[in-house]
Scaffold this motif. Structure first.
Motif, PDB file in Angstrom:
ATOM      1  N   VAL A   1       0.695  -1.138  -0.029  1.00 19.80           N
ATOM      2  CA  VAL A   1      -0.165   0.028  -0.195  1.00 19.80           C
ATOM      3  C   VAL A   1       0.688   1.152   0.011  1.00 19.80           C
ATOM      4  CG1 VAL A   1      -1.890   1.334   1.179  1.00 19.80           C
ATOM      5  CG2 VAL A   1      -1.795  -1.283   1.185  1.00 19.80           C
TER       6      VAL A   1
ATOM      7  N   LEU B   1       1.779   1.724  -3.451  1.00 22.14           N
ATOM      8  CA  LEU B   1       0.602   2.340  -4.092  1.00 22.14           C
ATOM      9  C   LEU B   1       0.577   3.769  -3.945  1.00 22.14           C
ATOM     10  CD1 LEU B   1      -2.025   1.487  -5.892  1.00 22.14           C
ATOM     11  CD2 LEU B   1      -3.123   1.760  -3.589  1.00 22.14           C
ATOM     12  N   TYR B   2       0.715   4.199  -2.813  1.00 20.47           N
ATOM     13  CA  TYR B   2       0.573   5.628  -2.847  1.00 20.47           C
ATOM     14  C   TYR B   2       1.679   6.373  -3.124  1.00 20.47           C
ATOM     15  CZ  TYR B   2      -3.428   6.044   0.531  1.00 20.47           C
ATOM     16  OH  TYR B   2      -4.729   6.254   1.150  1.00 20.47           O
TER      17      TYR B   2
ATOM     18  N   MET C   1       1.244   6.733  -6.906  1.00 18.89           N
ATOM     19  CA  MET C   1       0.091   7.656  -7.178  1.00 18.89           C
ATOM     20  C   MET C   1       0.750   9.183  -6.975  1.00 18.89           C
ATOM     21  SD  MET C   1      -2.724   7.590  -4.825  1.00 18.89           S
ATOM     22  CE  MET C   1      -2.623   6.820  -3.231  1.00 18.89           C
TER      23      MET C   1
ATOM     24  N   ASN D   1       3.947  15.340  -6.536  1.00 14.52           N
ATOM     25  CA  ASN D   1       2.772  15.305  -5.446  1.00 14.52           C
ATOM     26  C   ASN D   1       3.323  14.900  -4.210  1.00 14.52           C
ATOM     27  OD1 ASN D   1       0.793  15.739  -3.762  1.00 14.52           O
ATOM     28  ND2 ASN D   1      -0.841  14.609  -5.136  1.00 14.52           N
TER      29      ASN D   1
ATOM     30  N   LEU E   1       2.034  14.990  -1.343  1.00 14.01           N
ATOM     31  CA  LEU E   1       1.191  14.584  -0.049  1.00 14.01           C
ATOM     32  C   LEU E   1       1.215  13.244   0.157  1.00 14.01           C
ATOM     33  CD1 LEU E   1      -0.891  15.839   1.923  1.00 14.01           C
ATOM     34  CD2 LEU E   1      -2.579  15.475   0.014  1.00 14.01           C
ATOM     35  N   PRO E   2       1.156  12.203  -0.926  1.00 15.22           N
ATOM     36  CA  PRO E   2       1.271  10.874  -0.644  1.00 15.22           C
ATOM     37  C   PRO E   2       2.406  10.267   0.322  1.00 15.22           C
ATOM     38  CG  PRO E   2       0.684  11.341  -2.862  1.00 15.22           C
ATOM     39  CD  PRO E   2       1.185  12.641  -2.264  1.00 15.22           C
TER      40      PRO E   2
ATOM     41  N   LEU F   1       1.685  11.240   3.874  1.00 10.13           N
ATOM     42  CA  LEU F   1       0.749  10.373   4.261  1.00 10.13           C
ATOM     43  C   LEU F   1       1.360   8.986   4.638  1.00 10.13           C
ATOM     44  CD1 LEU F   1      -2.276  11.017   1.712  1.00 10.13           C
ATOM     45  CD2 LEU F   1      -2.093  11.762   3.924  1.00 10.13           C
ATOM     46  N   ILE F   2       2.106   8.600   3.759  1.00  8.72           N
ATOM     47  CA  ILE F   2       2.708   7.248   3.825  1.00  8.72           C
ATOM     48  C   ILE F   2       3.654   7.144   4.962  1.00  8.72           C
ATOM     49  CG2 ILE F   2       4.753   6.561   2.581  1.00  8.72           C
ATOM     50  CD1 ILE F   2       1.448   5.321   2.084  1.00  8.72           C
ATOM     51  N   LEU F   3       4.366   8.299   5.165  1.00  8.57           N
ATOM     52  CA  LEU F   3       5.055   8.333   6.290  1.00  8.57           C
ATOM     53  C   LEU F   3       4.319   7.882   7.652  1.00  8.57           C
ATOM     54  CD1 LEU F   3       7.986   9.020   6.723  1.00  8.57           C
ATOM     55  CD2 LEU F   3       7.537  11.518   7.319  1.00  8.57           C
ATOM     56  N   THR F   4       3.082   8.644   7.504  1.00  7.78           N
ATOM     57  CA  THR F   4       2.342   8.242   8.898  1.00  7.78           C
ATOM     58  C   THR F   4       2.073   6.534   8.590  1.00  7.78           C
ATOM     59  OG1 THR F   4       1.253  10.415   8.431  1.00  7.78           O
ATOM     60  CG2 THR F   4       0.316   9.130   9.965  1.00  7.78           C
ATOM     61  N   ALA F   5       1.635   6.403   7.545  1.00  4.48           N
ATOM     62  CA  ALA F   5       1.278   4.881   7.304  1.00  4.48           C
ATOM     63  C   ALA F   5       2.155   3.890   7.867  1.00  4.48           C
ATOM     64  CB  ALA F   5       0.873   4.760   5.799  1.00  4.48           C
TER      65      ALA F   5
ATOM     66  N   PHE G   1      -7.785  10.471   5.033  1.00  4.05           N
ATOM     67  CA  PHE G   1      -6.658   9.893   5.399  1.00  4.05           C
ATOM     68  C   PHE G   1      -6.623   9.922   6.838  1.00  4.05           C
ATOM     69  CE2 PHE G   1      -2.418   8.857   6.153  1.00  4.05           C
ATOM     70  CZ  PHE G   1      -2.320   7.585   5.302  1.00  4.05           C
TER      71      PHE G   1
ATOM     72  N   PHE H   1      -8.004   7.330   8.707  1.00  3.73           N
ATOM     73  CA  PHE H   1      -7.353   6.295   8.804  1.00  3.73           C
ATOM     74  C   PHE H   1      -6.412   5.876   9.815  1.00  3.73           C
ATOM     75  CE2 PHE H   1      -3.023   4.432   7.776  1.00  3.73           C
ATOM     76  CZ  PHE H   1      -3.221   3.086   7.825  1.00  3.73           C
ATOM     77  N   VAL H   2      -5.791   7.255   9.873  1.00  3.68           N
ATOM     78  CA  VAL H   2      -4.781   7.319  11.189  1.00  3.68           C
ATOM     79  C   VAL H   2      -5.608   7.137  12.689  1.00  3.68           C
ATOM     80  CG1 VAL H   2      -3.269   8.804  12.375  1.00  3.68           C
ATOM     81  CG2 VAL H   2      -3.223   8.786   9.922  1.00  3.68           C
TER      82      VAL H   2
ATOM     83  N   THR I   1      -6.008  -1.596   6.175  1.00  3.24           N
ATOM     84  CA  THR I   1      -5.320  -1.490   5.031  1.00  3.24           C
ATOM     85  C   THR I   1      -6.386  -1.294   3.792  1.00  3.24           C
ATOM     86  OG1 THR I   1      -3.442  -2.836   6.123  1.00  3.24           O
ATOM     87  CG2 THR I   1      -3.365  -2.229   3.644  1.00  3.24           C
TER      88      THR I   1
ATOM     89  N   ILE J   1      -6.292   1.473   1.142  1.00  2.19           N
ATOM     90  CA  ILE J   1      -6.266   1.374  -0.241  1.00  2.19           C
ATOM     91  C   ILE J   1      -7.351   2.176  -0.871  1.00  2.19           C
ATOM     92  CG2 ILE J   1      -6.448  -0.253  -1.947  1.00  2.19           C
ATOM     93  CD1 ILE J   1      -5.195  -2.090  -0.364  1.00  2.19           C
TER      94      ILE J   1
ATOM     95  N   TYR K   1      -8.330   9.131  -3.767  1.00  2.33           N
ATOM     96  CA  TYR K   1      -7.410  10.236  -4.021  1.00  2.33           C
ATOM     97  C   TYR K   1      -7.190  10.316  -5.397  1.00  2.33           C
ATOM     98  CZ  TYR K   1      -3.370  13.251  -3.286  1.00  2.33           C
ATOM     99  OH  TYR K   1      -2.438  14.317  -3.363  1.00  2.33           O
ATOM    100  N   MET K   2      -6.808   9.100  -5.918  1.00  2.00           N
ATOM    101  CA  MET K   2      -6.618   9.091  -7.337  1.00  2.00           C
ATOM    102  C   MET K   2      -7.614   9.742  -8.024  1.00  2.00           C
ATOM    103  SD  MET K   2      -5.028   5.453  -8.251  1.00  2.00           S
ATOM    104  CE  MET K   2      -3.861   4.512  -7.230  1.00  2.00           C
TER     105      MET K   2
ATOM    106  N   PHE L   1      10.428  12.171  12.291  1.00  2.00           N
ATOM    107  CA  PHE L   1      10.204  10.606  12.321  1.00  2.00           C
ATOM    108  C   PHE L   1      11.404  10.138  12.003  1.00  2.00           C
ATOM    109  CE2 PHE L   1       5.657  11.416  11.280  1.00  2.00           C
ATOM    110  CZ  PHE L   1       4.998  10.612  12.157  1.00  2.00           C
TER     111      PHE L   1
END
Lengths: 491, 579, 112, 155, 506, 149
Positions: free
Chosen positions: D45, D48-49, D52, D94, D96-97, D100-104, E141, E144-145, E184, E188, E194-195, F37
């Protein structure tokens, strides 16, 4: 708030509820506890009498009990049929309370406080049913009655009582939730309201097909009316102590069921619609079948209370029959039967309880010769039996007459055969009970020599038996009282 | 007597007296009431009739118009005779200290009187059922052995009542009124048949008659006397009022006169013999009603009067025997005239009356009925009635007195009956003779009849009539003597003689028991099947859903995640095809 | 068994009125009763012959008519009595046939 | 076809990773392995982020001019507003993803940590980390209850 | 604006309600004494409840509260957005939080080792904050967090039940695996959204989707992932497998808290996405509602009810009952009509209250007598009359006896089903209500009608639950009565929510 | 132990560098790739490396577990504290613009981010160490269990 129609309507619920609240507090002092019951009974009866008079004058007192949202409003409206039901329930509560005192003390029953409490709650629920202003209110109190009587049915607490109680609760809850509630929702869906109205709610909104389905849902959903396939709870509920059987299964619970049935026919469908539906005819036949079949089963029962239970099933179907024939006189017969059967059957149950208290016998075959020792009890039983059979000059003869008139008015004269057959079967299963008590030689004379009859198990049945006799002469008044709720025609 | 009291159905007086009796513990008071009440009622009838009360006591209950009191010539005669019967019973039962019997006998009397005075079908029905309710206690007064018979009796009468009611309601639905008037009621109206069958049960129609022979012999000594009077005569009244002239009644009546004769001859219990004879007499009346001419109706009315008296007399005599000996079975009795001469005398008078010897009661009225049948050219029925007359001679005229009082000596030496019984019997005997007395006697009866002017046209005491009647009876007696001498007269043997009630006491009960047994079996089997099925279902449910079951074991997370993926696939597929 | 009682020896038991009628118990009287009936019968036939009915029976007048009632009476009576034999055989049952004196618990049903 | 394969290469990798991860979760009985599978799954995932966030021809979204510079108003005028202005000219990926993914990722790590801690505890009390074994043990435990109940209270 | 707090507190309430418990959690974690941690937790939850109440009032008067975090206006920054749809859920969560904290004072005595109590409260607060956060936030998002924040702390909390029953660990592990998969999937789905839309703000997404989404495969895929991901979190049948274990073996206070709030928050998210982010009038949404949510809801009602009937452990009974009740809610939602959705919503609220009360009572039974299994309930009515009475009230409400909250929502549901012409659904609801009678009836019957067992031939002494347990229990029981007798307020809230969902309330 | 001598020596050199690098990453996060982080993880890596080289016991002496707890809290407090400060200055939560009165340059943003990231650094670093401690401490117990099975 001064005492007036609305206050009286509130008190209808408050008095028994208050009694139910006070009784546990007086649990340690039996005399006070029973005094509370009796005082509450007297107060309730006085209140009901006031209301009955009021309704008789054409008033229809109404209160909004709980302002729900829209169709869910819990509201009370007293009309003649409900007034009559309230009157018998409240008057017989007093008599039965006296009997309960004698019975519970005579048999050293446990948990008496709980018993009185739940009886008071049940009475409150019955009052709610009597005065229900719409189907939702009716349903709410109907369920309350089921639940509040469950502890009474299982009062003994042993395995048998629990099994009986489970069946009792299971059938009543299953039918009410499974059939009655959808029927109410359907009614609301089609009619847009559930408020009772003379002549019905639908005003042509539904055809006979839908009406048939709804009617069937109602008829079987009102499990308390004990129409044949859903009657099984009633014999099983006989595990309860006799005062419960007497008050609840001759008066409050079963009458609540048939009362609901009558109300549904009168105020939800309207007799015209019912008589047009195929389901109405089918149910009339089913009721006729119930009448006969339950009588035959009663014939086979040796246990006195079981016999009375099946007799009740049979007699309740008279009311259903009247409702489903839906001719004015038949409906009137149904209304009368509620009153007359209550007084007759409570007598029989009390006698059964009195016999049990005195000699601990439950089977009909054990009663030989006992009548000579307990003439008042057996005499009362005889009178009650005669009333149930429908012999003049006892109250029970009127409803049968009215039903016959109604059946013939509606062109369903063949149904009379069921009534006739039932009368004969009633003779066959009720009369022997008292008569063998008087005539047959005692089984065990030695044991009968030392019979102790508490005074309070003897007097109440005598009172109600007298009531069954007196009511014969007041049937005309009851009929005139009920006439405004019926469609014109017939007698 | 005030006008108001006069408009009250006098039956209610007697019922009130009966209720009083039920409450009063004092024996003497009760007995006084029992004797006085019928007299008062009769007086009320007399005054009311003199005052010309036709219909009275109108009231409206629950929207139904009732006419509770109708006093015309037809009801008057029944009223008088019922009062008289009540009086007789009062005297006859004077010695008896039975609370319930007294009360129920009086209520029964009152109800019977009320019924014949009823102006509409509903009132009739009420009293009709009241007679059933009150009289059944008289049956039960006979003790434990009357238990079952009483129940059957009650069942039959309740059936009769509800049939009558059902018919009445159907009639009301058709005509709009419950008013009870023969001009409008008949078999043609809706409910007519129901009403007639209902009445017929009480009147002892063939096949419906068994309750009479079943219950009467088992009732108490005094009870039988009362029972024999009211129910059946009340039914005759109802038939006469509502169904006069229905031809089918002629044939029913003919059969009714015939068949009891055969039963009576083989019956051992003399009270049962009398019950059969009662049935036979009712046949005459039904037949007369079926003819329906003025003469026939007069004959019926007169026959009712006399029949009440002589049948009461016979039952009283047998009651006295039973009271003293303890049995009324022919095989146990015999030779009682040695110690009970007065009773014997009464019985003989009663026998002569029922057999219609000239100068004795039934001679006049039975002849009227037979003549009426004859005049309407029902010759076969006529012959039947003649045959039945001979039969009456057999069972009531000869058998009862002979086997009870004469025959061989049974060795029993009972005391003579108590004085009050003798008085009652004497009174009845007197009337049996007086009302048939050729010189001024039967005319009194004529005056009571519904149509006295027409009744007067029939002259009973013609030489021919007397001779032919005597011839018939002597021929019968000759036959008796001859057969007795030849030894072909059947001996009296104790036995239970089957009657039509066998049908419902044996096959019907057996069927019921069979159904019961089968029902129990089906119940057991069905219960077992249901139980098995239920436990099977439960087992399956348990296997699926219980913690050990397939559905709810703690699934490993792998399986759960597979499910999740599957759900996702499902969702995607759904969206793919829809979107 | 009954022989001793047919003779009036225990007069104490006998009712005073009956004492005058004890002859009725005499076997001779019983045996000869038939002649009394024959005599009466003949008398009625004779009288009847001279007093014909106003409404004669369907069978017309004369002797036939005069004895017709007697014939009917005799024949009817005889038929009834003779029918008793087969009837009794057919219909009689032991006295406790219905068993009502038994106390069986199902009596409620027996009484339908 | 091949060009599609090339242009969607990242996605194909994502799918392969995702399936691999899920497959491990499905099939592994060892709890640690399962957690590993879960991590792989989550990683897909992240990919994926990030995929994109990629803009064709885009450069990393870092504003060059400000790197290491002072905070003077005259220099840093464009930090926010300028970035927006420059975006019109320079094509950035971009960001932003990525954020976000850092958080994820943190979330994933936390999950993994908790999961591992749980496995440790499970190992302590059950003595195994094979799920099949543990289910068997639990089942036996459940069954005890059921057996007792079956005699007493099942309706 | 009708509010009773000072202006500032009112204005900042949406964020304060999330931040406060997070901060306090940090404090709790380092507290040496568990009592202090408890006091902090209690005060925090109390404040949150007050704030939540204030928020509800604000929403009722103002319609929508929007809070731009960090001053970044939406759709660029994270927005906390509270409207009629989530305000009641916020209130529910914070109120249940207070009650459970109060309750935990005594229940932790028996369940948690002393040195773990402070972390317990910290984890509880984190879970609390996470749930509130995922409800208040308007950023996909961010959802999700917070979802993961609450989930991870929940795993920890569930695992803390291990000192009572080792199966808690296994259950927590299962929950973790499945929860992570669900989260997850959700993320997704958010990624796909978002896409498709280029934004993470839900309102903005909705606007973008309204322009482009019709027929877009990406949006559909996103929808599928989100529905399944959230379905797992809310224990939609058949994705409920984690639930019974997690509920049955977690510490009692946590079970009650989870049952009353966790699934409800996830349900709220489902509603949010299905109805406000996506357009329910689209064909594929409608199909999902009907064929996925409603159908699975009904199947779940049946299966879970049957499972509940046969369970021996009382908490598992209630856990399966929860699955069934979620089926009701999904059925209502699946109708897609205003009536149905509001019925589902009011059942969401009511069920939270009822189930919370039931689990609290079960915890009290365990606390006093160590009772876990239905067969051990005998005579509890005598031993703990007050607790048992509250339990009875809640049980009746769960069954749907008139006069209780459960009846109101079931009646609404039935009316909605009838109105929709879904008579099969009417039948299903009714039949499963009867099944509810059976499984709850077993407990009530044992408790009230069976004699209490004797211990060593002596009767057991009556010991009521301690007052901190009793207070919350009775508050919920009374609430389920009051909302049954006077349901105007919850119905109003529900219709407000339905307005947001279907009335163009975006 | 002796075989680790090279590692230890190298480690002693590297660990401060690692930590400094971590701080660099943190403070550079304002302008380029980097931030709390990453920095936190790097710092934690330094601590963990120490533990790996010198043993858990020594590491716990150097970085006591109580610090870890406090560090977590402090991290969160930094983060939230920044928000609180923005509140107190009249802005919205985490509205960094109010931290500095300059309106033409987002200086407030810089300040805010630094503090927030500092909080993240603390938290991440301590949490990583905490996880390590948690697992590291378990080992002996498992060994004991192993013997039983």
């Amino acid at each position: 708030m001064s005492y007036g129609p609305e206050m009286a309507l509130w008190l209808l619920l408050i008095i028994p509820a208050l009694a139910a609240a006070l009784i546990p507090m007086a649990g340690k002092a039996p005399n006070i506890r029973e005094a509370i019951t009796l005082i509450a009974g007297a107060a309730l009866l006085a209140n009901v009498i006031y209301l009955v008079r009021l309704v008789g004058l054409g008033e229809r007192p109404e209160i909004l009990l709980v302002p729900f949202a829209g169709p869910l409003d819990i509201k009370l409206t007293l009309e003649p049929l409900g007034a009559i039901f309230a009157a018998i329930a409240s008057s017989l509560w007093i008599v039965n309370s006296l009997f309960t005192v004698g019975y519970m003390r005579g048999n050293n029953e446990k948990n008496q406080t709980r018993f009185y409490t739940y009886v008071a709650i049940a009475i409150a629920a019955a009052m709610g049913i009597a005065a229900a202003g719409n189907l939702i209110t009716l349903f709410v109190f109907y369920e309350a009655l089921t639940l509040s009587t469950y502890p009474l049915v299982t009062h003994k607490g042993d395995a048998k009582a629990r099994r009986g109680g489970r069946i009792y609760l299971g059938i009543l809850m299953a039918t009410s939730l499974g059939l009655l509630l959808p029927a109410i929702i359907g009614t609301y869906y089609f009619a847009g309201t559930t408020d009772f109205a003379v002549g019905g709610l639908f005003n042509g909104a539904i055809g006979t097909g839908v009406a048939s389905v709804l009617l069937l849902l109602f008829a079987f959903g009102i499990g308390k009316a004990a129409l044949m396939p859903v009657h099984m709870w009633l014999p099983n509920a006989m595990v309860a102590p006799t005062p419960v059987s007497a008050l609840l299964h001759a008066v409050a619970v079963v009458k609540a069921g048939v009362f609901t049935m009558l109300k549904v026919v009168l105020y939800v469908f309207g007799p015209d619609l019912v008589s047009q539906t195929g389901a109405g005819t089918f149910l009339a036949w089913l009721a006729a079948f119930s009448i006969v079949a339950a009588s035959i089963i009663a014939l086979r029962k040796d246990n006195l209370k079981a016999r009375l239970a099946y007799s009740t099933v049979s007699q309740l179907s008279y009311i259903t029959l009247g409702a489903m024939i839906a001719a004015p006189a038949a409906l009137m017969g149904g209304g009368l039967q509620i009153v007359m059967h209550a007084w007759g059957k409570i007598t029989l149950f009390m006698c059964a309880g009195a016999i049990y208290t005195a000699v601990k016998r439950t089977e009909v075959s054990q009663l030989d010769g006992l009548g000579r020792k307990m003439p008042w009890v057996f005499g009362a039983f005889l009178v009650g039996s005669a009333s149930i059979i429908g012999l003049p000059p006892l109250g029970g003869s009127w409803p049968k007459f009215m039903l016959m008139v109604g059946a013939i008015d509606a062109g369903k004269a063949v149904l009379i055969a069921a009534l006739i057959l039932s009368s004969l079967l009633n003779v066959a299963y009720l009369m022997p009970v008292a008569i063998r008590g008087f005539l047959k030689p005692a089984n065990d004379p030695a044991a009968d020599a030392a019979i102790v009859q508490p005074i309070w198990v003897v007097i109440p049945p005598v009172i109600t038996a007298a009531g069954a006799f007196i009511l014969f002469f007041f049937a005309g008044d009851i009929i005139d009282y009920l006439r405004p709720v019926l469609p014109a025609g017939g007698l | 007597m005030s006008d108001l009291l006069m408009t009250i159905n006098p039956g209610l007086f007697i019922i009130a007296a009966g209720m009083l009796c039920a409450l009063v513990p004092l024996h003497s008071v009760r007995k006084t009431v029992m004797i006085l009440a019928p007299i008062v009622a009769a007086y009320a009838l007399f005054k009311g009739y003199s005052a010309g009360i036709g219909l009275a006591g109108e009231m409206t209950i629950a929207g139904i118009d009732l006419t509770t009191y109708r006093l015309d010539r037809l009801s008057l005669i029944w009223g008088y005779v019922f009062c008289f019967a009540g009086l007789l019973n009062g005297i006859f039962a004077f010695h008896e200290k039975a609370h319930i019997s007294d009360a129920s006998a009086l209520i029964y009397t009152g109800a019977g009187l009320g019924a014949v005075m009823a102006g509409d079908l509903l009132t009739l029905f009420l009293f009709w059922e009241l007679t059933a309710v009150s009289s059944v206690f008289l049956v039960w007064a006979g003790g434990p052995r009357a238990y079952a018979a009483g129940l059957r009796y009650l069942g039959m009468h309740v059936l009769s009542g509800v049939l009558l009611l059902a018919g009445a309601i159907m009639y009301q639905n058709y005509s709009g009124t419950f008013f009870f008037d023969g001009n409008e009621i008949g078999l043609g109206v809706p409910g007519g048949w129901l009403m007639m069958i209902g009445i017929g049960i009480k009147a002892g129609f063939p096949l419906l008659h068994t309750w009479i022979q079943d219950a009467y012999p088992k009732a108490s000594v005094t009870g039988t006397v009362v029972l024999a009077t009211f129910s059946t005569k009340m039914a005759i009244y109802a038939l006469a009022r509502g169904f006069a002239g229905e031809e089918i009644l002629i044939y029913i009546g003919a059969v009714m006169t015939l068949f009891p004769v055969f039963f009576a001859v083989i019956e051992n219990d003399l009270r049962k013999v009398l019950a059969y004879s009662l049935n036979n007499q009712l046949g005459f009346m039904v037949c007369g009603i079926g003819v329906g001419t003025a003469m026939a109706m007069n004959g019926v009315a007169g026959q009712v009067v006399l029949h009440v008296i002589f049948k009461a007399l016979l039952f009283m005599s047998m009651g006295a025997v039973l009271h003293r000996v303890g049995t009324a079975k022919a095989s146990e009795l015999g030779g009682l005239f040695r110690t009970m001469p007065w009773t014997t005398m009464a019985c003989l008078i009663g026998a002569a009356s029922i057999a219609a010897f000239p100068m004795f009661a039934a001679f006049v009225t039975k002849a009227m009925i037979i003549a009426a049948v004859f005049e309407e050219h029902h010759y076969i029925v006529y012959l039947c009635l003649l045959f039945a007359s001979a039969g009456v001679m057999e069972h009531s005229g000869i058998k009862v007195p002979y086997f009870a009082f004469f025959s061989h000596d049974s060795g029993k030496r009972p005391k003579e009956a108590p004085w009050n019984m003798l008085l009652a019997m004497g009174l009845a005997s007197l009337f049996c003779i007086v009302l048939a007395w050729p010189w001024g006697g039967y005319q009194m009866l004529y005056n009571l009849m519904p149509m006295p002017e027409i009744a007067g046209e029939y002259v009973p005491y013609t030489v021919n009539h007397v001779i032919t009647q005597l011839q018939l009876l002597f021929a019968a007696m000759f036959a008796f003597a001859l057969l007795k001498r030849l030894g072909v007269y059947p001996p009296e043997r104790r036995a239970q003689i089957l009657d039509f009630d066998w049908l419902w006491r044996r096959p019907a009960v057996a069927t019921l028991k069979w159904i019961d047994v089968m029902g129990a079996r089906v119940e057991a089997y069905g219960g077992l099947t249901v139980k098995r099925g239920w436990s099977g279902i439960q087992r399956r449910l348990f296997a699926m859903f219980s913690p050990a079951g397939a559905m709810s074991q703690d699934a490993p997370s792998g399986i759960a995640s597979v499910l999740t993926a599957a759900m996702l696939g499902l969702a995607i597929a759904l969206l793919y095809f829809v979107g | 068994m009954h022989k001793p009682h047919d003779t009036p020896e225990n007069l104490d038991d006998i009712h005073p009125v009956s004492k005058k009628f004890l002859w009725l118990a005499n076997p001779k009287v019983k045996r000869n009763f038939i002649w009394f009936t024959v005599a009466c019968l003949i008398l009625t036939v004779i009288i009847g012959y001279f007093f014909p009915a106003k409404h004669p029976a369907p069978w017309e007048g004369g002797l036939l008519y005069a004895i017709s009632f007697g014939v009917i009476g005799f024949v009817a009576y005889s038929i009834v009595v003779f029918s008793a034999w087969p009837l009794f055989r057919a219909l009689s049952r032991p006295e406790d046939y219905y068993g009502e004196d038994d106390d069986d618990t199902l009596s409620g049903e027996d009484d339908v | 076809m091949f060009s599609e394969f090339i242009t969607h290469f990242n996605y194909i990798v994502v799918i392969i990773l995702m399936m691999t991860g899920l497959y491990v979760v499905f099939s592994a009985s060892n709890m640690i392995k399962k957690l590993v599978g879960l991590s792989v799954f989550q990683t897909s995932v992240f990919l994926l982020y990030i995929t994109m966030g990629k803009v064709t021809g885009g450069v990393p979204p870092i504003i060059e001019g400000l790197h290491g510079g002072d905070y003077g108003p005259e220099n840093g005028a464009g930090h926010g507003a300028e970035a927006a202005g420059q975006a019109a000219e320079i094509l950035y990926s971009n960001p932003l993803p990525h954020v976000l993914i850092l958080t994820a990722i943190v979330v994933g790590v936390a999950t993994l940590a908790v999961g591992l801690a749980l496995v440790v505890r499970i190992r302590e009390v059950y003595g195994t980390i094979e799920e099949v074994e543990i289910d068997r043990l639990n089942y036996a435990f459940n069954m005890d209850g059921v057996d007792e109940a079956a005699s007493g209270e099942t309706p | 604006m009708s509010t009773f707090l000072t202006g500032w507190l009112s204005a900042e309430a949406p964020v304060l309600i999330v931040v406060l418990p997070l901060v306090m959690a940090a404090f709790c974690a380092v507290m040496p004494k568990d009592k202090i941690a408890w006091i902090i937790t209690l005060i925090t939850t109390l404040i949150c409840a007050v704030l939540a109440f204030d928020i509800v009032l604000q929403v009722q008067s103002a319609g929508v509260l929007s809070y731009a975090l960090g001053g970044w206006d939406p759709p660029f920054g994270i927005e906390y957005r509270i409207d009629g749809l989530n305000a009641p859920v916020v209130l529910l969560i914070s109120a249940i939080g207070v009650i459970c904290t109060l309750y935990a004072l005594r229940s932790t005595d028996a369940e948690i080792e002393p040195k773990k109590r402070a972390p317990f409260y910290a984890a509880f607060l984190v879970a609390f904050a996470g749930l509130l956060g995922m409800v208040v936030t308007g950023d996909a998002f961010n959802v999700f967090v917070f979802l993961e924040v609450s989930s991870i702390s929940t795993y920890v909390l569930v695992a803390m039940g291990a000192s009572r029953d080792r199966r808690a660990l296994n259950s927590a592990y299962n929950y973790l695996i499945l929860g992570s998969i669900g989260a997850t999937f959700f993320v997704i789905g958010v990624g796909f959204l978002y896409m498709e839309t280029g934004t993470l703000n839900m309102m903005d997404m909705a606007d973008q989707l309204a322009v482009t989404a019709d027929g877009s495969r990406v949006a559909q895929l996103a929808f599928a992932f989100i529905v399944v991901g959230l379905g797992l979190k809310l224990a939609m049948f058949p994705l409920h497998l984690w639930l019974p274990g997690a509920y049955a073996y977690a510490p009692t206070a946590i079970t009650a808290f989870l049952a009353a709030t966790a699934t409800k928050a996830a349900l709220y998210l489902l509603l949010r996405f299905v109805f406000t982010v996506f357009d329910p009038s689209l064909a594929f949404i409608g199909a999902t509602l009907t064929w996925l949510l409603a159908v699975l809801g009904v199947v779940g009602m049946f299966v879970a009810s049957f499972q509940a009937i046969f369970q021996t452990d009382a908490r598992r009974v209630l856990a399966y009952s929860s699955v069934a009740q979620i089926g009701y809610i999904l059925l209502g939602v699946g109708m897609g009509t205003t009536l149905g959705v509001s019925a589902g919503y009011v059942h969401l609220i009511n069920h939270g209250i009822i189930k919370g009360a039931l689990f609290l009572a079960l915890g009290a039974f365990w606390y006093r007598y160590g009772i876990k299994r239905v067969s051990d309930f005998n005579g509890l009515g005598k031993l703990m009359p007050w607790t048992m009475s509250a339990f009875t009230i809640a049980a009746l409400a769960l069954i749907g006896i008139p006069g209780t909250a459960g009846f109101v929502s079931k009646f609404q549901l039935l009316t909605a089903a009838a109105d929709n012409g879904w008579w099969w659904a009417v039948g299903a609801v009714v039949v499963t209500s009867i099944l509810a009678v059976i499984y709850m009836g077993r407990m009530l019957e044992a408790a009230w009608l069976q004699p209490a067992p004797l211990v060593n031939g002596k009767p057991v002494a009556s010991r009521e639950a301690p007052w901190p347990m009793m207070v919350g229990l009775w508050v919920l029981a009374i609430a389920s009565l009051v909302f049954g007798i006077m349901p105007a307020w919850p119905l109003e809230l529900a219709s407000g929510a339905a307005q947001v969902m279907l009335g163009g309330g975006l | 132990m002796n075989s680790h001598i090279i590692l230890r020596v190298v480690g002693k050199f590297l660990i401060p560098l690692i930590i400094i690098f971590g701080l660099y990453v943190h403070f550079h996060g304002d302008f380029g790739p980097g931030g709390g982080f990453q920095a936190g993880v790097i710092v934690a890596a330094g601590v963990i490396l120490y533990a790996l080289l010198f043993g858990l016991k020594a590491c716990k002496q150097a970085v006591p577990p109580s610090w870890i707890r406090i560090g977590m809290t402090v991290g969160v407090l930094f983060y939230v504290g920044t928000g609180l400060v923005t509140w107190m200055l009249g802005g919205k939560f985490l509205d960094f613009d109010v931290l500095h009165p300059a309106t033409d340059h987002p200086l407030g943003q810089h300040i805010g981010i630094i503090f927030v990231e500092l909080g993240v650094l603390f938290t991440v670093a301590t949490v990583m160490v905490a996880i390590f401690y948690a697992f590291g401490s378990r080992q002996p117990q498992i060994m004991d269990d192993e013997k039983d099975f």
